[in-house]
Scaffold this motif. Structure first.
Motif, PDB file in Angstrom:
ATOM      1  N   VAL A  62      -8.415   1.612 -10.708  1.00 17.29           N
ATOM      2  CA  VAL A  62      -7.378   2.955  -9.577  1.00 17.29           C
ATOM      3  C   VAL A  62      -8.291   4.145 -10.157  1.00 17.29           C
ATOM      4  O   VAL A  62      -7.679   4.246  -8.941  1.00 17.29           O
ATOM      5  CB  VAL A  62      -6.071   2.330 -10.795  1.00 17.29           C
ATOM      6  CG1 VAL A  62      -5.597   3.330 -10.648  1.00 17.29           C
ATOM      7  CG2 VAL A  62      -5.963   0.674 -10.446  1.00 17.29           C
TER       8      VAL A  62
ATOM      9  N   TYR B 158      -5.483  -0.282  -5.921  1.00 20.34           N
ATOM     10  CA  TYR B 158      -4.791  -0.094  -6.214  1.00 20.34           C
ATOM     11  C   TYR B 158      -3.694  -0.916  -7.409  1.00 20.34           C
ATOM     12  O   TYR B 158      -4.967  -2.255  -7.967  1.00 20.34           O
ATOM     13  CB  TYR B 158      -3.319  -1.147  -4.816  1.00 20.34           C
ATOM     14  CG  TYR B 158      -3.272  -0.387  -4.164  1.00 20.34           C
ATOM     15  CD1 TYR B 158      -3.286   0.721  -3.554  1.00 20.34           C
ATOM     16  CD2 TYR B 158      -4.245  -1.161  -2.627  1.00 20.34           C
ATOM     17  CE1 TYR B 158      -3.117   1.382  -2.085  1.00 20.34           C
ATOM     18  CE2 TYR B 158      -3.877  -0.718  -2.003  1.00 20.34           C
ATOM     19  CZ  TYR B 158      -3.663   0.340  -1.597  1.00 20.34           C
ATOM     20  OH  TYR B 158      -3.899   1.424  -0.045  1.00 20.34           O
TER      21      TYR B 158
ATOM     22  N   CYS C  64      -1.380   4.986  -7.463  1.00 25.61           N
ATOM     23  CA  CYS C  64      -2.205   5.372  -7.328  1.00 25.61           C
ATOM     24  C   CYS C  64      -3.237   6.762  -6.632  1.00 25.61           C
ATOM     25  O   CYS C  64      -3.530   6.877  -7.704  1.00 25.61           O
ATOM     26  CB  CYS C  64      -2.908   4.128  -6.107  1.00 25.61           C
ATOM     27  SG  CYS C  64      -4.557   3.293  -5.831  1.00 25.61           S
TER      28      CYS C  64
ATOM     29  N   GLU D 138       2.810   1.743  -3.355  1.00 28.49           N
ATOM     30  CA  GLU D 138       1.825   2.344  -4.951  1.00 28.49           C
ATOM     31  C   GLU D 138       0.734   3.098  -3.972  1.00 28.49           C
ATOM     32  O   GLU D 138       0.244   3.907  -5.340  1.00 28.49           O
ATOM     33  CB  GLU D 138       0.871   1.025  -4.642  1.00 28.49           C
ATOM     34  CG  GLU D 138       1.558  -0.534  -5.032  1.00 28.49           C
ATOM     35  CD  GLU D 138       0.137  -1.454  -5.370  1.00 28.49           C
ATOM     36  OE1 GLU D 138      -0.250  -1.093  -6.705  1.00 28.49           O
ATOM     37  OE2 GLU D 138       0.190  -2.927  -4.654  1.00 28.49           O
ATOM     38  N   TYR D 139       0.920   3.765  -2.869  1.00 26.48           N
ATOM     39  CA  TYR D 139      -0.211   4.991  -2.607  1.00 26.48           C
ATOM     40  C   TYR D 139       0.370   6.107  -3.969  1.00 26.48           C
ATOM     41  O   TYR D 139      -0.776   6.461  -3.886  1.00 26.48           O
ATOM     42  CB  TYR D 139       0.881   5.373  -1.532  1.00 26.48           C
ATOM     43  CG  TYR D 139      -0.500   7.091  -1.329  1.00 26.48           C
ATOM     44  CD1 TYR D 139      -1.375   6.794  -1.211  1.00 26.48           C
ATOM     45  CD2 TYR D 139       0.628   7.776  -1.037  1.00 26.48           C
ATOM     46  CE1 TYR D 139      -2.283   8.214  -1.560  1.00 26.48           C
ATOM     47  CE2 TYR D 139       0.635   9.283  -0.423  1.00 26.48           C
ATOM     48  CZ  TYR D 139      -0.878   9.592  -1.076  1.00 26.48           C
ATOM     49  OH  TYR D 139      -1.749  10.946  -0.194  1.00 26.48           O
TER      50      TYR D 139
ATOM     51  N   PRO E  65      -7.992   1.263  -1.492  1.00 24.93           N
ATOM     52  CA  PRO E  65      -6.482   3.144  -1.708  1.00 24.93           C
ATOM     53  C   PRO E  65      -7.926   4.026  -0.466  1.00 24.93           C
ATOM     54  O   PRO E  65      -6.830   5.069   0.435  1.00 24.93           O
ATOM     55  CB  PRO E  65      -6.897   2.904  -2.827  1.00 24.93           C
ATOM     56  CG  PRO E  65      -7.142   1.486  -3.162  1.00 24.93           C
ATOM     57  CD  PRO E  65      -7.848   1.008  -2.783  1.00 24.93           C
TER      58      PRO E  65
ATOM     59  N   ASP F  70       0.689  -1.043  -0.042  1.00 24.48           N
ATOM     60  CA  ASP F  70      -0.250  -0.101  -0.400  1.00 24.48           C
ATOM     61  C   ASP F  70       1.505   1.252   0.412  1.00 24.48           C
ATOM     62  O   ASP F  70       0.478   2.224  -0.886  1.00 24.48           O
ATOM     63  CB  ASP F  70      -0.618   0.111   1.499  1.00 24.48           C
ATOM     64  CG  ASP F  70      -1.726  -1.026   1.221  1.00 24.48           C
ATOM     65  OD1 ASP F  70      -1.800  -2.169  -0.433  1.00 24.48           O
ATOM     66  OD2 ASP F  70      -2.886  -1.068   2.284  1.00 24.48           O
TER      67      ASP F  70
END
Length: 193
Positions: A152, A158, A22, A18-19, A95, A15
Protein backbone atom coordinates in the motif's frame (compact mmCIF):
# COMPACT_ATOMS: atom_id res chain seq x y z
CA UNK A 1 -18.18 -13.18 -18.00
CA UNK A 2 -21.06 -12.31 -15.66
CA UNK A 3 -18.91 -13.02 -12.60
CA UNK A 4 -16.11 -10.83 -14.00
CA UNK A 5 -18.48 -7.90 -14.53
CA UNK A 6 -19.89 -8.36 -11.02
CA UNK A 7 -16.35 -8.38 -9.67
CA UNK A 8 -15.54 -5.26 -11.71
CA UNK A 9 -18.52 -3.40 -10.27
CA UNK A 10 -17.61 -4.53 -6.75
CA UNK A 11 -14.00 -3.44 -7.21
CA UNK A 12 -15.03 -0.03 -8.60
CA UNK A 13 -17.08 0.57 -5.46
CA UNK A 14 -14.30 -0.70 -3.19
CA UNK A 15 -11.71 1.40 -5.06
CA UNK A 16 -13.70 4.57 -4.36
CA UNK A 17 -14.06 3.68 -0.68
CA UNK A 18 -10.40 2.77 -0.22
CA UNK A 19 -8.95 5.62 -2.25
CA UNK A 20 -8.57 8.15 0.59
CA UNK A 21 -6.89 5.62 2.91
CA UNK A 22 -4.69 4.36 0.12
CA UNK A 23 -3.63 7.90 -0.82
CA UNK A 24 -2.85 8.90 2.78
CA UNK A 25 -0.67 5.79 3.30
CA UNK A 26 1.01 6.35 -0.06
CA UNK A 27 1.99 9.92 0.94
CA UNK A 28 4.57 8.50 3.37
CA UNK A 29 6.89 7.86 0.40
CA UNK A 30 7.63 11.58 0.40
CA UNK A 31 10.11 10.72 3.15
CA UNK A 32 13.17 9.25 1.46
CA UNK A 33 14.03 6.78 4.26
CA UNK A 34 10.45 5.42 4.24
CA UNK A 35 10.47 5.09 0.45
CA UNK A 36 13.90 3.46 0.42
CA UNK A 37 13.03 1.00 3.17
CA UNK A 38 9.80 -0.16 1.54
CA UNK A 39 11.40 -0.35 -1.92
CA UNK A 40 14.08 -2.64 -0.46
CA UNK A 41 11.48 -4.75 1.36
CA UNK A 42 9.43 -4.98 -1.83
CA UNK A 43 12.44 -6.08 -3.86
CA UNK A 44 13.36 -8.74 -1.30
CA UNK A 45 9.70 -9.78 -1.16
CA UNK A 46 9.79 -10.38 -4.94
CA UNK A 47 11.14 -13.76 -3.90
CA UNK A 48 14.80 -13.22 -3.08
CA UNK A 49 14.32 -13.26 0.70
CA UNK A 50 12.10 -16.33 0.56
CA UNK A 51 14.42 -18.25 -1.78
CA UNK A 52 17.35 -17.60 0.55
CA UNK A 53 15.30 -18.59 3.59
CA UNK A 54 14.04 -21.82 2.01
CA UNK A 55 17.58 -22.76 0.99
CA UNK A 56 18.91 -22.05 4.50
CA UNK A 57 16.23 -23.90 6.50
CA UNK A 58 17.89 -27.34 6.07
CA UNK A 59 20.99 -25.89 7.77
CA UNK A 60 19.03 -24.15 10.53
CA UNK A 61 16.89 -27.20 11.32
CA UNK A 62 18.91 -30.29 10.33
CA UNK A 63 16.36 -32.83 11.60
CA UNK A 64 13.43 -31.85 9.34
CA UNK A 65 14.61 -28.70 7.60
CA UNK A 66 14.92 -30.32 4.20
CA UNK A 67 11.30 -31.52 4.39
CA UNK A 68 10.11 -28.10 5.50
CA UNK A 69 12.03 -26.43 2.66
CA UNK A 70 10.56 -28.79 0.06
CA UNK A 71 7.04 -28.21 1.40
CA UNK A 72 7.56 -24.43 1.38
CA UNK A 73 8.85 -24.52 -2.20
CA UNK A 74 5.90 -26.54 -3.48
CA UNK A 75 3.40 -24.49 -1.50
CA UNK A 76 5.01 -21.31 -2.83
CA UNK A 77 4.56 -22.59 -6.37
CA UNK A 78 0.90 -23.33 -5.62
CA UNK A 79 0.55 -19.79 -4.25
CA UNK A 80 1.98 -18.33 -7.46
CA UNK A 81 -0.42 -20.28 -9.66
CA UNK A 82 -3.36 -19.36 -7.41
CA UNK A 83 -2.77 -15.61 -7.18
CA UNK A 84 -1.95 -15.26 -10.88
CA UNK A 85 -5.16 -17.08 -11.76
CA UNK A 86 -7.20 -14.90 -9.40
CA UNK A 87 -5.66 -11.69 -10.74
CA UNK A 88 -6.44 -12.57 -14.35
CA UNK A 89 -9.94 -13.76 -13.50
CA UNK A 90 -10.96 -10.86 -11.24
CA UNK A 91 -9.10 -8.02 -13.05
CA UNK A 92 -8.72 -5.19 -10.53
CA UNK A 93 -6.57 -2.30 -11.70
CA UNK A 94 -3.82 -1.12 -9.40
CA UNK A 95 -4.44 2.06 -7.36
CA UNK A 96 -1.85 4.14 -9.19
CA UNK A 97 -3.53 3.26 -12.51
CA UNK A 98 -7.05 4.14 -11.35
CA UNK A 99 -6.02 7.22 -9.36
CA UNK A 100 -3.16 9.35 -10.75
CA UNK A 101 -2.79 11.07 -7.34
CA UNK A 102 -1.37 7.79 -6.00
CA UNK A 103 2.32 7.51 -6.80
CA UNK A 104 3.82 4.20 -7.88
CA UNK A 105 7.18 4.08 -6.13
CA UNK A 106 8.40 0.83 -7.70
CA UNK A 107 7.45 -1.06 -10.85
CA UNK A 108 4.86 -3.81 -10.34
CA UNK A 109 5.67 -7.39 -11.34
CA UNK A 110 2.35 -7.81 -13.13
CA UNK A 111 -0.66 -5.79 -14.20
CA UNK A 112 -3.49 -6.47 -11.79
CA UNK A 113 -3.98 -5.79 -8.12
CA UNK A 114 -6.23 -8.36 -6.41
CA UNK A 115 -4.98 -10.18 -4.38
CA UNK A 116 -1.51 -9.06 -3.35
CA UNK A 117 0.85 -11.85 -4.39
CA UNK A 118 3.69 -10.52 -2.22
CA UNK A 119 1.46 -10.59 0.85
CA UNK A 120 0.00 -13.97 -0.07
CA UNK A 121 3.46 -15.55 -0.23
CA UNK A 122 4.76 -13.77 2.86
CA UNK A 123 1.82 -14.78 5.05
CA UNK A 124 1.78 -18.31 3.61
CA UNK A 125 5.42 -18.84 4.53
CA UNK A 126 4.87 -17.12 7.87
CA UNK A 127 2.02 -19.53 8.70
CA UNK A 128 4.12 -22.50 7.68
CA UNK A 129 6.99 -21.33 9.87
CA UNK A 130 4.72 -20.78 12.87
CA UNK A 131 3.48 -24.35 12.44
CA UNK A 132 6.93 -25.90 12.04
CA UNK A 133 9.66 -23.56 13.34
CA UNK A 134 8.01 -21.03 15.68
CA UNK A 135 11.25 -19.41 16.90
CA UNK A 136 12.25 -18.65 13.31
CA UNK A 137 8.71 -17.47 12.55
CA UNK A 138 8.91 -14.81 15.26
CA UNK A 139 12.22 -13.59 13.84
CA UNK A 140 10.73 -13.36 10.32
CA UNK A 141 7.46 -11.68 11.39
CA UNK A 142 8.70 -8.05 11.10
CA UNK A 143 9.75 -8.71 7.51
CA UNK A 144 6.37 -10.26 6.66
CA UNK A 145 4.52 -7.28 8.14
CA UNK A 146 6.80 -4.90 6.23
CA UNK A 147 6.09 -6.73 2.96
CA UNK A 148 2.35 -6.39 3.53
CA UNK A 149 2.65 -2.69 4.39
CA UNK A 150 4.93 -2.03 1.41
CA UNK A 151 2.20 -2.94 -1.03
CA UNK A 152 0.00 0.00 0.00
CA UNK A 153 2.85 2.40 0.87
CA UNK A 154 4.34 2.01 -2.62
CA UNK A 155 0.97 2.57 -4.34
CA UNK A 156 0.78 -0.95 -5.76
CA UNK A 157 -2.25 -2.30 -3.86
CA UNK A 158 -5.38 -1.34 -1.99
CA UNK A 159 -5.65 -2.41 1.66
CA UNK A 160 -8.28 -4.99 0.66
CA UNK A 161 -5.80 -6.57 -1.79
CA UNK A 162 -3.37 -6.99 1.08
CA UNK A 163 -6.05 -8.34 3.44
CA UNK A 164 -7.20 -10.85 0.82
CA UNK A 165 -3.62 -11.91 0.10
CA UNK A 166 -2.98 -12.40 3.82
CA UNK A 167 -6.14 -14.45 4.29
CA UNK A 168 -5.54 -16.66 1.25
CA UNK A 169 -1.84 -17.07 2.00
CA UNK A 170 -2.41 -17.88 5.65
CA UNK A 171 -4.99 -20.51 4.75
CA UNK A 172 -2.76 -22.02 2.08
CA UNK A 173 0.24 -22.21 4.40
CA UNK A 174 -1.70 -23.67 7.31
CA UNK A 175 -3.53 -26.15 5.06
CA UNK A 176 -0.29 -27.27 3.42
CA UNK A 177 1.30 -28.13 6.77
CA UNK A 178 -1.90 -29.86 7.95
CA UNK A 179 -2.23 -31.94 4.78
CA UNK A 180 1.39 -32.80 4.12
CA UNK A 181 3.13 -32.38 7.49
CA UNK A 182 2.67 -36.01 8.51
CA UNK A 183 3.72 -37.20 5.08
CA UNK A 184 6.97 -35.24 5.44
CA UNK A 185 7.35 -36.16 9.13
CA UNK A 186 6.90 -32.58 10.27
CA UNK A 187 4.56 -33.53 13.10
CA UNK A 188 7.60 -34.29 15.29
CA UNK A 189 8.94 -30.80 14.56
CA UNK A 190 5.64 -29.22 15.55
CA UNK A 191 5.48 -31.26 18.77
CA UNK A 192 9.10 -30.45 19.64
CA UNK A 193 8.72 -26.73 18.78
Amino acid sequence: MASTSKASRLFELADQREYALCQSINRTIRFRPVKGYFQLVSRLGDGWFWYALILSIPFMAPAHGQNIAVLMAFTGLTCTISYKGLKHWLIRERPFISFPAINCATPPLDRYSFPSGHTLHAVCFQAMLFATLPALAWAILPFTLSVAASRVVLGLHYPSDVAAGALIGGLMGWTSVQLFGDLLQLSQTVAAG
